[in-house]
Write a protein that holds these residues in place. Sequence first.
Motif, PDB file in Angstrom:
ATOM      1  N   SER A  10      -7.542  -1.612 -58.757  1.00 46.70           N
ATOM      2  CA  SER A  10      -7.905  -0.375 -58.332  1.00 46.70           C
ATOM      3  C   SER A  10      -8.282  -0.318 -56.958  1.00 46.70           C
ATOM      4  O   SER A  10      -8.046   0.976 -56.136  1.00 46.70           O
ATOM      5  CB  SER A  10      -8.887   0.468 -59.036  1.00 46.70           C
ATOM      6  N   ARG A  11      -8.538  -1.293 -56.246  1.00 41.52           N
ATOM      7  CA  ARG A  11      -9.070  -1.380 -54.869  1.00 41.52           C
ATOM      8  C   ARG A  11      -7.782  -1.387 -53.823  1.00 41.52           C
ATOM      9  O   ARG A  11      -7.378  -2.451 -54.068  1.00 41.52           O
ATOM     10  CB  ARG A  11     -10.244  -2.650 -54.765  1.00 41.52           C
ATOM     11  N   THR A  12      -7.921  -0.547 -53.082  1.00 48.03           N
ATOM     12  CA  THR A  12      -6.805  -0.852 -52.100  1.00 48.03           C
ATOM     13  C   THR A  12      -7.454  -1.187 -50.595  1.00 48.03           C
ATOM     14  O   THR A  12      -8.507  -0.826 -50.250  1.00 48.03           O
ATOM     15  CB  THR A  12      -6.084   0.873 -51.743  1.00 48.03           C
ATOM     16  N   VAL A  13      -6.805  -2.003 -50.054  1.00 50.32           N
ATOM     17  CA  VAL A  13      -7.212  -2.260 -48.585  1.00 50.32           C
ATOM     18  C   VAL A  13      -6.024  -2.212 -47.677  1.00 50.32           C
ATOM     19  O   VAL A  13      -4.929  -2.051 -47.926  1.00 50.32           O
ATOM     20  CB  VAL A  13      -7.465  -3.775 -48.573  1.00 50.32           C
ATOM     21  N   GLU A  14      -6.388  -1.969 -46.456  1.00 51.84           N
ATOM     22  CA  GLU A  14      -5.221  -1.755 -45.542  1.00 51.84           C
ATOM     23  C   GLU A  14      -5.122  -2.981 -44.660  1.00 51.84           C
ATOM     24  O   GLU A  14      -6.222  -3.783 -44.203  1.00 51.84           O
ATOM     25  CB  GLU A  14      -5.498  -0.721 -44.316  1.00 51.84           C
ATOM     26  N   ILE A  15      -4.039  -3.653 -44.314  1.00 49.27           N
ATOM     27  CA  ILE A  15      -3.711  -4.751 -43.537  1.00 49.27           C
ATOM     28  C   ILE A  15      -3.098  -4.431 -42.101  1.00 49.27           C
ATOM     29  O   ILE A  15      -2.284  -3.549 -41.925  1.00 49.27           O
ATOM     30  CB  ILE A  15      -2.720  -5.698 -44.457  1.00 49.27           C
ATOM     31  N   LEU A  24       0.120  -2.701 -41.272  1.00 47.31           N
ATOM     32  CA  LEU A  24       1.237  -3.099 -41.605  1.00 47.31           C
ATOM     33  C   LEU A  24       1.460  -2.798 -43.151  1.00 47.31           C
ATOM     34  O   LEU A  24       2.468  -2.202 -43.523  1.00 47.31           O
ATOM     35  CB  LEU A  24       1.206  -4.726 -41.708  1.00 47.31           C
ATOM     36  N   PHE A  25       0.414  -2.787 -44.067  1.00 47.34           N
ATOM     37  CA  PHE A  25       0.662  -2.632 -45.463  1.00 47.34           C
ATOM     38  C   PHE A  25      -0.775  -1.848 -46.034  1.00 47.34           C
ATOM     39  O   PHE A  25      -1.807  -1.687 -45.218  1.00 47.34           O
ATOM     40  CB  PHE A  25       0.306  -3.549 -46.279  1.00 47.34           C
ATOM     41  N   LYS A  26      -0.846  -0.812 -46.914  1.00 43.74           N
ATOM     42  CA  LYS A  26      -1.779  -0.719 -47.824  1.00 43.74           C
ATOM     43  C   LYS A  26      -1.279  -1.303 -49.081  1.00 43.74           C
ATOM     44  O   LYS A  26      -0.332  -1.082 -49.890  1.00 43.74           O
ATOM     45  CB  LYS A  26      -1.883   0.924 -47.745  1.00 43.74           C
ATOM     46  N   TYR A  27      -2.601  -2.200 -49.791  1.00 44.09           N
ATOM     47  CA  TYR A  27      -2.213  -3.055 -50.528  1.00 44.09           C
ATOM     48  C   TYR A  27      -3.329  -2.939 -51.710  1.00 44.09           C
ATOM     49  O   TYR A  27      -4.510  -2.702 -51.349  1.00 44.09           O
ATOM     50  CB  TYR A  27      -2.231  -4.440 -49.810  1.00 44.09           C
ATOM     51  N   ARG A  28      -3.145  -3.242 -53.005  1.00 46.56           N
ATOM     52  CA  ARG A  28      -3.981  -3.253 -54.057  1.00 46.56           C
ATOM     53  C   ARG A  28      -4.313  -4.677 -54.166  1.00 46.56           C
ATOM     54  O   ARG A  28      -3.577  -5.587 -54.861  1.00 46.56           O
ATOM     55  CB  ARG A  28      -3.195  -2.764 -55.224  1.00 46.56           C
ATOM     56  N   LYS A  29      -5.484  -4.825 -53.487  1.00 45.55           N
ATOM     57  CA  LYS A  29      -6.097  -6.249 -53.605  1.00 45.55           C
ATOM     58  C   LYS A  29      -7.047  -6.656 -54.785  1.00 45.55           C
ATOM     59  O   LYS A  29      -7.942  -5.767 -54.948  1.00 45.55           O
ATOM     60  CB  LYS A  29      -6.592  -6.601 -52.332  1.00 45.55           C
ATOM     61  N   GLY A  30      -7.039  -7.829 -55.460  1.00 47.97           N
ATOM     62  CA  GLY A  30      -7.771  -8.019 -56.657  1.00 47.97           C
ATOM     63  C   GLY A  30      -8.737  -9.071 -56.146  1.00 47.97           C
ATOM     64  O   GLY A  30      -8.276  -9.881 -54.997  1.00 47.97           O
ATOM     65  N   GLY A  31     -10.091  -9.156 -56.375  1.00 47.36           N
ATOM     66  CA  GLY A  31     -10.939 -10.145 -56.062  1.00 47.36           C
ATOM     67  C   GLY A  31     -11.478  -9.920 -54.500  1.00 47.36           C
ATOM     68  O   GLY A  31     -11.278  -9.034 -54.108  1.00 47.36           O
ATOM     69  N   LYS A  40       4.700  -8.125 -53.604  1.00 50.94           N
ATOM     70  CA  LYS A  40       5.355  -7.228 -53.145  1.00 50.94           C
ATOM     71  C   LYS A  40       5.105  -5.807 -54.140  1.00 50.94           C
ATOM     72  O   LYS A  40       5.271  -4.654 -53.620  1.00 50.94           O
ATOM     73  CB  LYS A  40       6.934  -7.295 -53.211  1.00 50.94           C
ATOM     74  N   GLU A  41       4.995  -6.139 -55.493  1.00 51.30           N
ATOM     75  CA  GLU A  41       4.891  -5.325 -56.350  1.00 51.30           C
ATOM     76  C   GLU A  41       3.558  -4.288 -55.988  1.00 51.30           C
ATOM     77  O   GLU A  41       3.410  -3.418 -56.737  1.00 51.30           O
ATOM     78  CB  GLU A  41       5.038  -5.852 -57.867  1.00 51.30           C
ATOM     79  N   ARG A  42       2.531  -5.008 -55.304  1.00 52.20           N
ATOM     80  CA  ARG A  42       1.274  -4.373 -55.398  1.00 52.20           C
ATOM     81  C   ARG A  42       1.181  -3.545 -53.934  1.00 52.20           C
ATOM     82  O   ARG A  42       0.111  -2.978 -53.705  1.00 52.20           O
ATOM     83  CB  ARG A  42      -0.073  -5.329 -55.392  1.00 52.20           C
ATOM     84  N   ILE A  43       2.312  -3.517 -53.077  1.00 47.80           N
ATOM     85  CA  ILE A  43       2.192  -2.927 -51.638  1.00 47.80           C
ATOM     86  C   ILE A  43       2.246  -1.552 -52.191  1.00 47.80           C
ATOM     87  O   ILE A  43       3.242  -1.283 -52.875  1.00 47.80           O
ATOM     88  CB  ILE A  43       3.162  -3.401 -51.018  1.00 47.80           C
TER      89      ILE A  43
END
Length: 83
Positions: A10-15, A24-31, A40-43
């Motif tokens: 559920s947590r999104t980070v910006e790269i 570059l991306f908005k990404y759903r990062k785990g951990g 790619k499926e989490r971007i």
Amino acid sequence: MARPNKKAPSRTVEIFCAQCKTRLFKYRKGGKGALVKCFKERIVEDDTHTPCHCPNCEQCFARDTLIRGVPAFKIIGGKATMK
């Protein structure tokens, strides 16, 4: 080897590009670890025009690869940051 979790985190980070600070991306990062790979499926949002290259300074920040049988970007150390 195990595949990544089906349920996206559920947590999104910006790269951002480390050189010019362009998003570059908005990404759903785990951990809570460092940014090593991006599945790619989490971007959520992709701001790049060509894969693995910054749209502003054209620096290559990642390599296109398969990780555990799933398409992903392997981040080159020090080329991208996250917030």
